[in-house]
Enzyme design. Structure first.
Site, PDB file in Angstrom:
ATOM      1  N   ASP A  33      74.924  30.116 106.259  1.00  0.00           N
ATOM      2  CA  ASP A  33      74.405  28.874 106.078  1.00  0.00           C
ATOM      3  C   ASP A  33      74.691  28.218 104.766  1.00  0.00           C
ATOM      4  O   ASP A  33      73.982  28.414 103.622  1.00  0.00           O
ATOM      5  CB  ASP A  33      72.973  28.928 106.233  1.00  0.00           C
ATOM      6  CG  ASP A  33      72.222  27.580 106.095  1.00  0.00           C
ATOM      7  OD1 ASP A  33      71.160  27.568 105.774  1.00  0.00           O
ATOM      8  OD2 ASP A  33      72.886  26.419 106.430  1.00  0.00           O
ATOM      9  N   ASP A 213      77.012  21.514 105.565  1.00  0.00           N
ATOM     10  CA  ASP A 213      75.866  22.483 106.196  1.00  0.00           C
ATOM     11  C   ASP A 213      76.210  23.113 107.419  1.00  0.00           C
ATOM     12  O   ASP A 213      75.961  22.687 108.295  1.00  0.00           O
ATOM     13  CB  ASP A 213      74.395  21.701 106.155  1.00  0.00           C
ATOM     14  CG  ASP A 213      73.310  22.874 106.496  1.00  0.00           C
ATOM     15  OD1 ASP A 213      72.146  22.218 106.533  1.00  0.00           O
ATOM     16  OD2 ASP A 213      73.318  23.901 106.636  1.00  0.00           O
TER      17      ASP A 213
END
Ligand SMILES: CC[C@H](C)[C@H](NC(=O)[C@H](C)NC(=O)[C@@H](CCSC)NC[C@@H](N)Cc1ccccc1)C(=O)O
Length: 322
Positions: A33, A213
């Protein structure tokens, strides 16, 4: 050293991508992430009922960082919290011998229900790490000095397995030139700015600032841009019960691009048909950022590119076409 780990879609719509990681003596499947900076895992500290279906980290009390805790919350309202251990973490053959491993004691329902995800491995700046009393380093920061080059490269794919490369750029994974821009890391994320967007072959000047992201499924941009996009999709509408723009699954979706560093980074229209809904139409891969003031360039944006995240004296991001 350098190494590469696969990034496997968790379902047929690429909701998220999972990568195998050895944590202590367990192999877990983590969601890498770039939008956060905690490496947290499902653990033996949780009630057995929360662990059903999950692989999890068997904590070793001898490795606990006494008195250390963590608690993270995410933009979608999910979150987790727990205790901290120092243990061996191996990603694609790259080893961190005493990485801060954040063992969960509690996780929100969204994570418990997703039995494929055993935790997250944060790849944003360590300044966002939530461990107290002393902030800890991300895996990337821990291994940075041992990497042949101070970078990792993200190769997420549309409905197929991709990879995360650490310490090297894999020339077989992209075509054409790599276009580098400086990253704005001031808020702890990998920030970039675009000077224009295009819908089909119509280009509009605009400043679009956002964060990369990998842990966000879709592409979230300012509402006016979202409206302009779906104005070009016959039969599209904002459907509050589905939580965003939907359209007939037979619709032809125009390509979308953001001009970054003077280069159009194109998202193929095909990638913007994210998934069928329960109501018989299809859910858009581009949705509004609800006025949070910046865009979130999630997987819908990333899965057509090879994206290099370089932590040199000046952090840079390199974009290349897969
Ligand atoms: C509400 C929380 C705000 C957004 C903020 N938290 C963050 O920015 C955290 C680090 N990052 C995130 O919440 C987002 C970026 C949001 S920008 C508003 N990235 C991580 C997210 N994709 C992780 C995830 C993966 C799968 C399922 C759910 C969530 C904070 O703690 O202040």
């Amino acid at each position: 050293t350098n190494g590469s780990a696969p990034a496997v879609p968790s379902d047929q719509y690429d909701s998220l991508y999972l990568s195998p990681v050895t944590v202590g003596s367990s192999t877990l499947h983590l969601d890498f992430d770039t939008g956060s900076s905690d490496l947290w895992v499902f653990s033996s500290l949780q009630a057995q009922s929360s662990l059903v279906g999950h692989d999890y980290y068997m904590v070793d009390p001898a490795k606990e960082k006494q008195g250390y805790t963590w608690k993270i919350s995410y933009g979608d309202g999910s979150g987790a919290s727990g205790k901290v251990y120092a243990d061996k973490v191996v990603v694609g053959g790259v080893t961190a011998t005493a990485q801060a491993v954040e063992a969960a004691t509690a996780v929100s329902a969204q994570f418990t229900q997703d039995v494929d995800t055993d935790g997250l491995l944060g790849l944003a700046m360590s300044t966002l790490n939530t461990v107290k009393p002393q902030q800890q380093k991300t895996f990337f920061d821990t291994v940075l000095k041992q990497l042949a080059q101070p970078l990792f490269a993200v190769d997420l794919k549309y409905h197929a397995a991709g990879s995360y490369d650490f310490g090297f750029i894999d020339k077989s994974k992209y075509t054409g030139a790599i276009n580098y821009v400086n990253a704005d890391t001031s808020k702890g994320w990998w920030g970039v700015s675009a000077t224009a967007y295009s819908i089909g072959n119509a280009s509009t000047s605009a400043t679009v600032s956002g964060i990369l992201d990998t842990g966000t499924t879709l592409l979230y941009v300012d509402t006016p841009i979202v409206k302009a996009y779906y104005a070009k999709v016959k039969g599209s509408k904002m459907d509050n019960t589905q939580g965003g723009y939907v359209f007939p699954c037979s619709a032809t979706l125009p390509d979308f691009s953001l001009t970054i560093g003077g280069v159009k980074q194109i998202v193929p229209g095909k990638h913007i048909n994210y998934s069928p809904t329960s109501a018989g139409n299809c859910f858009g891969g581009i949705q509004t950022n609800d006025g949070i003031g910046f865009s979130i360039l999630g997987d819908i944006f990333l899965k057509s590119k090879y994206v290099i995240h370089e932590m040199g004296s000046t952090p840079r991001i390199g974009f290349a076409q897969q």
